[in-house]
Scaffold this motif. Structure first.
Motif, mmCIF file in Angstrom:
data_model
loop_
_atom_site.group_PDB
_atom_site.id
_atom_site.type_symbol
_atom_site.label_atom_id
_atom_site.label_comp_id
_atom_site.label_asym_id
_atom_site.label_seq_id
_atom_site.Cartn_x
_atom_site.Cartn_y
_atom_site.Cartn_z
ATOM 1 N N LEU A 43 73.445 129.933 73.035
ATOM 2 C CA LEU A 43 73.334 130.278 74.455
ATOM 3 C C LEU A 43 74.257 131.438 74.810
ATOM 4 C CD1 LEU A 43 72.067 129.682 77.172
ATOM 5 C CD2 LEU A 43 73.853 127.997 77.573
ATOM 6 N N PHE A 44 75.466 131.442 74.269
ATOM 7 C CA PHE A 44 76.391 132.556 74.516
ATOM 8 C C PHE A 44 75.776 133.865 74.012
ATOM 9 C CE2 PHE A 44 79.902 135.344 73.297
ATOM 10 C CZ PHE A 44 80.585 135.416 74.502
ATOM 11 N N GLY A 45 75.216 133.825 72.826
ATOM 12 C CA GLY A 45 74.566 135.025 72.281
ATOM 13 C C GLY A 45 73.369 135.453 73.100
ATOM 14 N N ALA A 46 72.614 134.479 73.603
ATOM 15 C CA ALA A 46 71.438 134.797 74.422
ATOM 16 C C ALA A 46 71.857 135.504 75.708
ATOM 17 C CB ALA A 46 70.656 133.532 74.744
ATOM 18 N N ARG A 47 72.906 135.032 76.333
ATOM 19 C CA ARG A 47 73.364 135.678 77.569
ATOM 20 C C ARG A 47 73.966 137.043 77.259
ATOM 21 N NH1 ARG A 47 70.137 134.848 80.177
ATOM 22 N NH2 ARG A 47 71.216 135.984 81.768
ATOM 23 N N LEU A 48 74.640 137.168 76.129
ATOM 24 C CA LEU A 48 75.212 138.453 75.727
ATOM 25 C C LEU A 48 74.110 139.479 75.459
ATOM 26 C CD1 LEU A 48 78.038 139.635 75.120
ATOM 27 C CD2 LEU A 48 77.670 139.016 72.739
ATOM 28 N N ALA A 49 72.992 139.010 74.894
ATOM 29 C CA ALA A 49 71.864 139.887 74.584
ATOM 30 C C ALA A 49 70.960 140.138 75.780
ATOM 31 C CB ALA A 49 71.041 139.288 73.442
ATOM 32 N N GLY A 50 71.254 139.491 76.904
ATOM 33 C CA GLY A 50 70.430 139.690 78.091
ATOM 34 C C GLY A 50 69.163 138.868 78.086
ATOM 35 N N GLY A 51 69.122 137.810 77.304
ATOM 36 C CA GLY A 51 67.953 136.935 77.273
ATOM 37 C C GLY A 51 67.893 136.160 75.978
ATOM 38 N N CYS A 52 67.081 135.124 75.985
ATOM 39 C CA CYS A 52 66.967 134.246 74.822
ATOM 40 C C CYS A 52 65.819 134.699 73.922
ATOM 41 C CB CYS A 52 66.773 132.806 75.279
ATOM 42 S SG CYS A 52 65.296 132.575 76.288
ATOM 43 N N THR A 53 65.614 133.958 72.847
ATOM 44 C CA THR A 53 64.546 134.312 71.911
ATOM 45 C C THR A 53 63.176 134.271 72.567
ATOM 46 O OG1 THR A 53 64.505 132.013 71.182
ATOM 47 C CG2 THR A 53 65.781 133.546 69.865
ATOM 48 N N SER A 54 62.954 133.283 73.432
ATOM 49 C CA SER A 54 61.649 133.226 74.095
ATOM 50 C C SER A 54 61.511 134.356 75.105
ATOM 51 C CB SER A 54 61.425 131.864 74.762
ATOM 52 O OG SER A 54 62.460 131.562 75.651
#
Length: 172
Positions: free
Chosen positions: A125-136
């Motif tokens: 989740l931290f990585g998803a927010r850092l990347a500006g969104g999740c895998t989906s």
């Protein structure tokens, strides 16, 4: 023919159905599929209970000001319940610690399994927010919109997944 009670579905059928969900998401909510924003929305709602000023000028303010993120909370809740009912209907249920995890990380107890899952989820989740969104969000919505940033993120997701699988299976 795929049935709801089958242990697994055709990836082509499941992928096609998920892809078709983009249409109502764009038409009705003016956004695409994604899940990581739901956690920010829920955390923001809890933060407002403690400090009402969170609504103005904080990281959460964007997610609290728009109703388009609220449906993502319902999506995540639906995913949890859908996975539970799918496991029950297919007879798969809970199977314990996977052999690859047991040998790679010496995980034997349910408590260690849950702790590892929670830690992994937090990092994800931290990585998803850092990347500006999740895998989906990037993989489905961003790629459907031909976003360059999503193409880079999806390539990194696949590279990380392949590297992780290689390391896990080599250790096992």
């Amino acid at each position: 023919m795929t049935r709801l009670t089958d242990p697994s579905w055709s990836p082509y059928l499941a992928g096609g159905l998920i892809g078709l969900l983009q249409i109502p998401a764009f038409l009705l909510m003016d956004t695409g599929l994604g899940a990581s924003s739901s956690f920010v929305t829920a955390a923001g709602q809890v933060a407002v209970l403690v400090d009402p000023m969170v609504q103005e000028g904080s990281y959460f303010s964007k997610y609290l000001a728009s109703d388009k993120y609220v449906w993502q909370v319902a999506l995540v809740v639906g995913v949890v319940f859908g996975a539970f009912f799918s496991a029950r209907a297919s007879g798969m249920g809970r199977r314990g610690v996977a052999p690859v995890w047991r040998s790679a990380f010496n995980i034997r107890s349910d408590a260690a399994r849950y702790a590892m899952a929670f830690l992994g989820g937090f990092v994800l989740l931290f990585g998803a927010r850092l990347a500006g969104g999740c895998t989906s969000g990037h993989g489905l919505t961003g790629m459907a919109q031909l976003a360059v940033s999503s193409s880079v993120v999806v390539a990194a997701i696949f590279a990380g997944g392949i590297a992780s699988a290689f390391l896990l299976t080599r250790r096992a």
